[in-house]
Enzyme design. Structure first.
Site, PDB file in Angstrom:
ATOM      1  N   ASP A 330       0.820  -1.226   0.000  1.00 32.07           N
ATOM      2  CA  ASP A 330       0.000   0.000   0.000  1.00 32.07           C
ATOM      3  C   ASP A 330       0.851   1.274   0.000  1.00 32.07           C
ATOM      4  O   ASP A 330       0.587   2.209   0.767  1.00 32.07           O
ATOM      5  CB  ASP A 330      -0.953   0.015   1.202  1.00 32.07           C
ATOM      6  CG  ASP A 330      -2.073  -0.998   1.074  1.00 32.07           C
ATOM      7  OD1 ASP A 330      -2.043  -1.792   0.122  1.00 32.07           O
ATOM      8  OD2 ASP A 330      -2.979  -0.987   1.917  1.00 32.07           O
ATOM      9  N   ASP A 351      -0.524  -4.510  -3.644  1.00 32.05           N
ATOM     10  CA  ASP A 351      -1.519  -3.435  -3.826  1.00 32.05           C
ATOM     11  C   ASP A 351      -0.870  -2.060  -3.672  1.00 32.05           C
ATOM     12  O   ASP A 351      -1.431  -1.164  -3.025  1.00 32.05           O
ATOM     13  CB  ASP A 351      -2.652  -3.573  -2.800  1.00 32.05           C
ATOM     14  CG  ASP A 351      -3.285  -4.952  -2.799  1.00 32.05           C
ATOM     15  OD1 ASP A 351      -3.215  -5.636  -3.836  1.00 32.05           O
ATOM     16  OD2 ASP A 351      -3.855  -5.344  -1.765  1.00 32.05           O
TER      17      ASP A 351
END
Length: 511
Positions: A330, A351
């Site tokens: 992230d 991600d």
């Protein structure tokens, strides 16, 4: 007895009169209009319990009424959210609750903006700000889920505001290829003096930050706190490592550094350390019109501490030029609103470009690092409603392995993305994909979740990882066959970038 009967009769008459004043809009009208929305039941309930009872004559009138309705409910929800603080049992619940208070505040602000007669608001602006409001509420709920504290406070938070926001998005719906009228290269809120300032490659600084004391301030926070006025405020941050966690709420702030790897802002907050993903960001750009140039944003929490954000942007019309974003899971949180990244580097594992903004990364280098597991996913786009005008677009960029991943390429799979939310939308266009990309290209989030409703696309990518012959066969995946299809996702169309990206930042409007 007669007096008592008279009292009863008067009481009944009073009740009828009161009921008529709060009976709301005509039920037949309400049913007809609300049937056109994705959530007719809350629409009907709140309109029929509204103090107004005039006929709804047009779609534009229905939109205004729906906006006012969702604003009223959002204000009530925000007030209710404040009362839940004492119910938090520990620091993790308190952390998620504190995020929600901020996010409800931003939601009310964005809905207000769409209705403010003093704010220029096109249909595209309204769709962007309503999309952001809905994203804020999704983020509030996500904080409780990721910290594993869902059983006390979360059930007390109503979904009515989210449902009503979905309705306004459906009513206001902007055609996907909608392009607003061209301006002169800047948005309307930039004054002539600011336009000249932004056209300069060496803008005049309002404040200088230097660790050695040679500037006006020694910390970036001090300089941001000193920012004043409504115009562009330029802060020059000299070379050095600045260990700060910043939330930049002021509008039109520009941070100008000495270049990638020279001016570094670093922090180490993480979900593993007890904060939410939302609040883990080293730098959070919240105020609209934020610009950063020549800066490295870094989170040093490490791969073992789960989600740890280097930069989060919810700043509308924000620009990042010649910057780098470094973390693991992230890394770059493109949270909401319209964002543009040019000539930037992004490093991460899982991600690591994620969120629900309308975000375009152009001429960027994307470096996959060595993950804790055997899997990397570059993107996780968070579009939760089919009418949100959001998505992640990677254009004319390069996806390759970072130095720590190269020795284990044979045992690590790297994918272009996976669907974080039901209507996840991501496009890779004219981008060089190195051999690290798995032939399938894309990865499931959880079984069949979102495989029919997502929109994942590729167009004229190059390199050893670009072949689409072995790609997933999900209903939502497609290889774009023409330039006209792909042009919907360019800076000029998807972001209407020609109307607001400063002329001092180069960009390619089309393919």
């Amino acid at each position: 007895m007669m007096a008592f009967r008279a009292y009863i009769i008067n009481f009944v008459i009073l009740c009828i009169l009161v009921a008529s004043t709060v009976s709301g809009y005509n039920q037949k009208d309400v049913k007809a209009w609300c049937s056109q929305t994705p959530n007719p039941k809350p629409c009907e309930y709140f309109l029929t319990h509204n103090s107004n009872n005039e006929p709804i004559k047009s779609e534009s009138e229905f939109l205004k009424i729906s906006m006012k309705l969702v604003l009223d409910r959002a204000i009530l929800a925000k007030t209710h959210a404040f009362t839940l603080g004492p119910k938090c049992r520990d620091t993790r619940e308190k952390a998620a609750w504190e995020d929600c208070i901020k996010l409800y505040d931003l939601t009310v602000s964005k809905i207000n903006e769409t209705m403010d007669p003093n704010v220029k608001c096109s249909k595209l602006d309204a769709q962007t700000w309503l999309s952001t409001a809905l994203t804020n509420l999704d983020t509030c709920r996500a904080g409780f889920l990721e910290l594993g504290v869902t059983d006390i406070v979360l059930p007390l938070m109503s979904n009515n505001v989210s449902n009503l926001l979905c309705n306004t998005l459906a009513i206001n719906k902007v055609p996907f290829n909608y392009t607003p009228p061209e301006k002169d290269g800047f948005p309307s809120w930039v004054k002539p003096g600011d336009r000249k300032l932004l056209q300069s490659s060496t803008p005049k600084d309002n404040a200088v930050v230097a660790k050695d004391g040679s500037g006006n301030f020694k910390t970036i926070k001090e300089a941001i706190d000193a920012a004043s006025g409504s115009g562009r405020f330029v802060i020059y941050v000299k070379q050095g490592v600045y260990s700060e966690n910043l939330e930049i709420r002021k509008k039109n702030v520009m941070l100008r550094g000495d270049g990638i790897g020279k001016t570094i802002i670093t922090g180490s907050k993480s979900v593993g350390g007890g904060t939410t993903t939302f609040n883990s960001a080293t730098v959070a750009a919240v105020g609209d019109g934020f610009i950063a140039r020549g800066i490295t944003f870094r989170n040093t929490a490490g791969a073992s501490n789960e989600q740890a954000v280097a930069l989060r942007s919810g700043s509308d019309l924000s620009v990042f030029y010649q910057c780098s974003f470094e973390a693991y899971q992230d890394t770059l949180y493109v949270h909401s609103n319209r964002q543009f990244y040019r000539d930037c580097d992004v490093y991460g594992t899982v991600d690591f470009i994620f969120g629900n903004a309308a975000a375009v990364l152009q001429n960027c280098n994307i470096f996959a690092r060595r993950p804790r597991s055997k899997t990397n996913t570059i993107t996780a786009q968070g579009r939760s409603d089919p009418n949100q005008n959001t998505g992640i677009i990677i254009h004319n960029s390069r996806v390759t392995a970072a130095s720590d991943l190269r020795p284990v390429l044979g045992s690590t799979k790297t994918y272009l993305g996976r669907p974080w939310r039901q209507y996840s939308r991501t496009v890779f266009m004219k981008t060089s994909l190195d051999s690290l990309i798995d032939p399938r290209g894309w990865l499931e989030w959880d079984g069949n979740f979102a495989l029919k409703t997502l929109f994942y696309a590729e167009f004229q990518n190059t390199g050893p990882g670009a072949s689409t012959s072995g790609r997933v066969t999900w209903p939502g995946f497609r290889v774009l066959g023409s330039a006209s299809e792909a042009s919907k996702f360019t800076v000029g169309t998807f972001l209407a970038g020609g109307s607001w990206i400063p002329s001092s930042v180069p960009f390619t409007s089309g393919l």
